[in-house]
Design a protein around this motif. Structure first.
Motif, PDB file in Angstrom:
ATOM      1  N   PHE A 245       0.747  -1.059   0.158  1.00  0.00           N
ATOM      2  CA  PHE A 245      -0.110   0.176   0.235  1.00  0.00           C
ATOM      3  C   PHE A 245       0.755   0.900  -0.109  1.00  0.00           C
ATOM      4  N   GLY A 246       1.856   1.354   0.808  1.00  0.00           N
ATOM      5  CA  GLY A 246       2.489   2.785   0.733  1.00  0.00           C
ATOM      6  C   GLY A 246       3.800   2.750  -0.582  1.00  0.00           C
ATOM      7  N   ARG A 247       3.847   1.877  -0.799  1.00  0.00           N
ATOM      8  CA  ARG A 247       4.157   2.298  -2.555  1.00  0.00           C
ATOM      9  C   ARG A 247       3.298   2.735  -3.001  1.00  0.00           C
ATOM     10  N   GLU A 248       2.434   1.676  -3.448  1.00  0.00           N
ATOM     11  CA  GLU A 248       1.574   2.370  -4.614  1.00  0.00           C
ATOM     12  C   GLU A 248       1.337   3.698  -3.987  1.00  0.00           C
ATOM     13  N   VAL A 249       0.669   4.100  -3.738  1.00  0.00           N
ATOM     14  CA  VAL A 249       0.321   5.115  -3.107  1.00  0.00           C
ATOM     15  C   VAL A 249       1.797   6.513  -3.391  1.00  0.00           C
ATOM     16  N   LEU A 250       2.930   6.128  -3.012  1.00  0.00           N
ATOM     17  CA  LEU A 250       3.394   7.278  -3.656  1.00  0.00           C
ATOM     18  C   LEU A 250       4.248   6.551  -4.645  1.00  0.00           C
ATOM     19  N   ALA A 251       4.164   5.589  -5.320  1.00  0.00           N
ATOM     20  CA  ALA A 251       3.982   4.989  -7.174  1.00  0.00           C
ATOM     21  C   ALA A 251       2.908   6.153  -8.267  1.00  0.00           C
ATOM     22  N   SER A 252       2.186   6.662  -7.230  1.00  0.00           N
ATOM     23  CA  SER A 252       0.497   6.851  -7.835  1.00  0.00           C
ATOM     24  C   SER A 252       1.177   8.124  -9.002  1.00  0.00           C
ATOM     25  N   GLU A 253      -0.421   8.097  -9.947  1.00  0.00           N
ATOM     26  CA  GLU A 253       0.419   9.198 -10.579  1.00  0.00           C
ATOM     27  C   GLU A 253      -0.335   9.491  -9.904  1.00  0.00           C
ATOM     28  N   ALA A 254      -0.415  10.718  -8.895  1.00  0.00           N
ATOM     29  CA  ALA A 254      -0.816  11.787  -7.915  1.00  0.00           C
ATOM     30  C   ALA A 254       0.399  12.582  -7.540  1.00  0.00           C
ATOM     31  N   LEU A 255       1.784  11.346  -7.327  1.00  0.00           N
ATOM     32  CA  LEU A 255       2.858  11.447  -6.869  1.00  0.00           C
ATOM     33  C   LEU A 255       4.230  11.055  -7.349  1.00  0.00           C
ATOM     34  N   LEU A 256       4.709   9.854  -7.529  1.00  0.00           N
ATOM     35  CA  LEU A 256       6.281   9.957  -8.448  1.00  0.00           C
ATOM     36  C   LEU A 256       5.884   9.493 -10.040  1.00  0.00           C
ATOM     37  N   ASN A 257       4.485   8.964  -9.806  1.00  0.00           N
ATOM     38  CA  ASN A 257       4.584   8.403 -11.162  1.00  0.00           C
ATOM     39  C   ASN A 257       5.000   7.426 -11.770  1.00  0.00           C
ATOM     40  N   ILE A 258       5.301   6.688 -10.905  1.00  0.00           N
ATOM     41  CA  ILE A 258       5.888   5.548 -11.378  1.00  0.00           C
ATOM     42  C   ILE A 258       4.975   4.167 -11.057  1.00  0.00           C
ATOM     43  N   PRO A 259       4.216   3.772 -11.363  1.00  0.00           N
ATOM     44  CA  PRO A 259       3.220   2.902 -11.291  1.00  0.00           C
ATOM     45  C   PRO A 259       4.367   1.266 -11.348  1.00  0.00           C
ATOM     46  N   THR A 260       4.972   1.006 -12.807  1.00  0.00           N
ATOM     47  CA  THR A 260       5.126  -0.175 -13.131  1.00  0.00           C
ATOM     48  C   THR A 260       6.603  -0.503 -11.946  1.00  0.00           C
ATOM     49  N   ARG A 261       6.590   0.288 -10.547  1.00  0.00           N
ATOM     50  CA  ARG A 261       7.740   0.415  -9.631  1.00  0.00           C
ATOM     51  C   ARG A 261       7.154   0.159  -7.874  1.00  0.00           C
ATOM     52  N   ALA A 262       5.360   0.028  -7.920  1.00  0.00           N
ATOM     53  CA  ALA A 262       4.682  -0.200  -7.168  1.00  0.00           C
ATOM     54  C   ALA A 262       5.015  -1.273  -5.784  1.00  0.00           C
ATOM     55  N   ASP A 263       6.395  -2.619  -6.850  1.00  0.00           N
ATOM     56  CA  ASP A 263       6.229  -4.088  -5.956  1.00  0.00           C
ATOM     57  C   ASP A 263       7.303  -3.640  -6.707  1.00  0.00           C
ATOM     58  N   TRP A 264       7.674  -3.571  -5.421  1.00  0.00           N
ATOM     59  CA  TRP A 264       9.514  -4.135  -5.096  1.00  0.00           C
ATOM     60  C   TRP A 264      10.331  -5.190  -5.555  1.00  0.00           C
ATOM     61  N   ARG A 265       9.247  -6.376  -5.817  1.00  0.00           N
ATOM     62  CA  ARG A 265       9.974  -7.314  -6.279  1.00  0.00           C
ATOM     63  C   ARG A 265      10.676  -7.423  -8.155  1.00  0.00           C
ATOM     64  N   GLU A 266       9.350  -6.394  -7.986  1.00  0.00           N
ATOM     65  CA  GLU A 266       9.348  -6.019  -9.703  1.00  0.00           C
ATOM     66  C   GLU A 266      10.502  -4.449 -10.236  1.00  0.00           C
ATOM     67  N   CYS A 267      11.537  -4.274  -8.972  1.00  0.00           N
ATOM     68  CA  CYS A 267      12.290  -3.784  -9.106  1.00  0.00           C
ATOM     69  C   CYS A 267      14.174  -3.830  -9.241  1.00  0.00           C
ATOM     70  N   LYS A 268      14.080  -5.033  -8.772  1.00  0.00           N
ATOM     71  CA  LYS A 268      15.672  -5.659  -8.522  1.00  0.00           C
ATOM     72  C   LYS A 268      16.593  -5.764  -9.338  1.00  0.00           C
ATOM     73  N   GLN A 269      18.287  -5.502  -8.741  1.00  0.00           N
ATOM     74  CA  GLN A 269      19.047  -5.333  -9.076  1.00  0.00           C
ATOM     75  C   GLN A 269      19.432  -6.306  -9.207  1.00  0.00           C
ATOM     76  N   SER A 270      20.706  -6.377 -10.023  1.00  0.00           N
ATOM     77  CA  SER A 270      21.498  -7.300  -9.718  1.00  0.00           C
ATOM     78  C   SER A 270      22.326  -6.731  -8.690  1.00  0.00           C
ATOM     79  N   ARG A 271      22.900  -8.359  -7.908  1.00  0.00           N
ATOM     80  CA  ARG A 271      24.233  -7.900  -6.571  1.00  0.00           C
ATOM     81  C   ARG A 271      25.124  -6.344  -7.186  1.00  0.00           C
ATOM     82  N   GLU A 272      25.746  -6.656  -8.274  1.00  0.00           N
ATOM     83  CA  GLU A 272      26.432  -5.216  -8.845  1.00  0.00           C
ATOM     84  C   GLU A 272      25.949  -4.237  -8.573  1.00  0.00           C
ATOM     85  N   GLU A 273      24.825  -4.242  -9.575  1.00  0.00           N
ATOM     86  CA  GLU A 273      23.733  -2.844  -8.995  1.00  0.00           C
ATOM     87  C   GLU A 273      23.939  -2.364  -8.106  1.00  0.00           C
TER      88      GLU A 273
END
Length: 544
Positions: A495-523
């Motif tokens: 919920f917290g990420r979904e609100v902040l990622a929403s169009e009204a705020l950061l407008n990055i809805p695809t990043r609402a779920d942290w599992r979709e934003c994973k980086q490699s260990r090097e990154e």
């Protein structure tokens, strides 16, 4: 937490006298009233809630186990006798069963509608130390001082006490009780100070609705609202005296002053306006022994616990070992205890004495961080004072860091389906939206999901609203405003990420779920190194 000002200005409420374990009788009656005059938003119970008979205990177990459920959200006061004290796990409020919440020893409960309910459990103590079912003048002083200290204080909407205020019958209609032995002087003084629009009490086995009384002296003081005192009898009493009282109340905060101060025709003088020599010494005018912000419960024992650090160390497995007997331990592997082999240490930004800072895995933005306790704590409300103090230092450092980047920060915590506290700190560019936009986004999205988010009053500690063990979601804005939702069930984990990622705020809805934003260990290592270098000028942990 359960009423919605967006839908109605008034809060439809029920008040009840001593239940004494007769839960089925009470809730059956409530359901009947609900069908005729409902729905009701809340039920407030004063006096003794629990009974001492085997039948009462068996009845309670049905609600405790979930076999039965209260038909309306029910808020109860604590024990008013030694026998009943065993039914309450602690002086702190908590949810006892589904839809049944123990408010606590004393405090103020404020809904997002603005309705303000002050309460004190038990009876006035006649000796020190006070028994568990009693309150002291110190409790009342700590409750009154922060509320009445501001110039804008006009009164509270509702006051709940188990004991009657002594002398409330003066200038009014007489009650059917022995007035020689009835009531508490301290409760009378409490009511005089808090000016409740409704004051409910019980314990005397009587129903008494006093004529409304004014809170000002005519021609000498500005007009103020009137107060109504209602005492209620016990549930199922053989004389069939009234034990339930229904009332609609528009929160004082939302009323026009001219509407608020209207005087009914049968209003009387204030029964508590006595001469100085007649007034009891309750300690209200003494300097409170607790800080002004701590006005709900006596948390001194818990706040005194904590690490006994010997200077700053960089490794948590040495900090406080063997010295903090009450330090909780994880029941299994923990990904966030710094001494744990599971923790991903390459994400760590800074390590203090009691807390550390880490890059959020699957972060919303490049500067999204976590503040975490080094030791194993489940939530903010369980932190010792020393850990909490250092957490505040990290908050302050991060605010300064983000400000230098043209960002404001939003902090949130989800104490639900988690075992180690993670305080999420997410920066939002100043030019993207205002603090008010962020607040509105949380409120609106919560309401869309049928969640009633409340605003915590200024200077109020989260520990007073959510005692340890309470599942909750909490937001802190850069303005210092705090939002809170007492989680019931089926809470959306992101919920917290979904609100902040929403169009009204950061407008990055695809990043609402942290599992979709994973980086490699090097990154992650590269991001962390950059962030560590950028944050170092603000990192107090490097000062030693």
């Amino acid at each position: 937490m359960i009423w919605s000002p967006a839908l109605t200005l008034s809060v439809c409420s029920l008040a009840c006298g001593d239940v004494e374990g007769r839960l089925t009788a009470l809730f059956t009656r409530v359901q009947t009233i609900q069908k005729k005059a409902g729905p009701f938003d809340l039920l407030l119970c004063v006096g003794e809630f629990f009974g001492s008979t085997p039948e009462a205990e068996a009845e309670w177990q049905q609600y405790k186990t979930g076999a039965k459920k209260a038909p309306v959200h029910t808020y109860i006061l604590g024990a008013a006798s030694q026998k009943a004290a065993k039914s309450f796990p602690s002086a702190d409020g908590c949810e006892l069963a589904d839809n049944i919440t123990y408010l606590g020893r004393r405090g103020v409960f404020t809904g997002v509608s603005g309705l303000q309910i002050a309460y004190v459990s038990g009876r006035e103590a006649l000796q020190e130390p006070a028994p568990a079912h009693c309150f002291t003048s110190k409790d009342l002083s700590a409750l009154v001082a922060p509320l009445t200290g501001g110039s804008k204080f006009r009164g509270v909407d509702v006051l709940l006490t188990s004991q009657w205020p002594r002398g409330v019958w003066q200038y009014g209609n007489p009650p059917e009780v022995n007035t020689k032995f009835c009531g508490s002087d301290s409760v009378a003084d409490l009511a005089d100070h808090l000016k409740p629009r409704y004051h409910f009490a019980a314990l005397e086995g009587a129903h008494y609705e006093r004529l409304p009384y004014r809170n000002h002296v005519i021609l000498q003081e500005n007009a103020q609202h009137v107060s109504r005192f209602i005492a209620l009898a016990a549930v199922g009493n053989p004389a069939k005296k009234k034990y339930l009282y229904a009332f609609n109340i528009v929160p004082m905060k939302t009323m026009e002053p001219s509407e608020l101060v209207k005087q009914p025709q049968d209003v009387t003088e204030n029964p508590y306006r006595r001469t100085a020599k007649d007034k009891p010494k309750t300690g209200f005018n003494a300097t409170p022994e607790e800080p002004a912000g701590q006005f709900f419960f006596d948390l001194s024992q818990k706040q005194g616990a904590g690490f006994r650090g010997r200077g700053r160390k960089r490794h948590s497995d040495e900090d406080g070992r063997g010295r903090e007997q009450q330090q909780p331990q994880p029941t299994g592997p923990c990904w966030f205890c710094l001494a744990s082999p599971q923790v991903e240490k390459h994400l760590v930004i800074s390590i203090g004495t009691h807390c550390y800072l880490a890059l959020a895995k699957g972060s919303l933005t490049p500067h999204h961080m976590l503040i975490l306790p080094i030791g194993h704590y489940q939530s903010v409300v369980e932190l010792s004072s020393e850990v909490l103090l250092e957490m505040e230092k990290y908050k302050s450092a991060l605010k300064s860091f983000y400000k230098s980047k043209g960002e404001r920060c939003v902090l949130f915590e989800r104490n639900y389906r988690s075992q180690h506290l993670q305080l999420q700190v997410v920066p939002v560019p100043l030019d993207r939206c205002t603090t008010e936009d962020i607040k509105e986004a949380f409120m609106v999205q919560a309401q869309e999901q049928q969640m009633e988010m409340m605003e915590i009053p200024e200077h109020t500690d989260l520990k007073q609203i959510a005692p340890p063990g309470t599942p909750y979601f909490y937001v802190e804005l850069d303005s210092g405003e705090k939002l809170y939702y007492r989680i019931q069930k089926h809470f959306p984990l992101q919920f917290g990420r979904e609100v902040l990622a929403s169009e009204a705020l950061l407008n990055i809805p695809t990043r609402a779920d942290w599992r979709e934003c994973k980086q490699s260990r090097e990154e992650e290592e590269a991001s962390c190194k950059q962030l560590r270098d950028d944050f170092q000028p603000y990192d107090f942990a490097w000062e030693d």
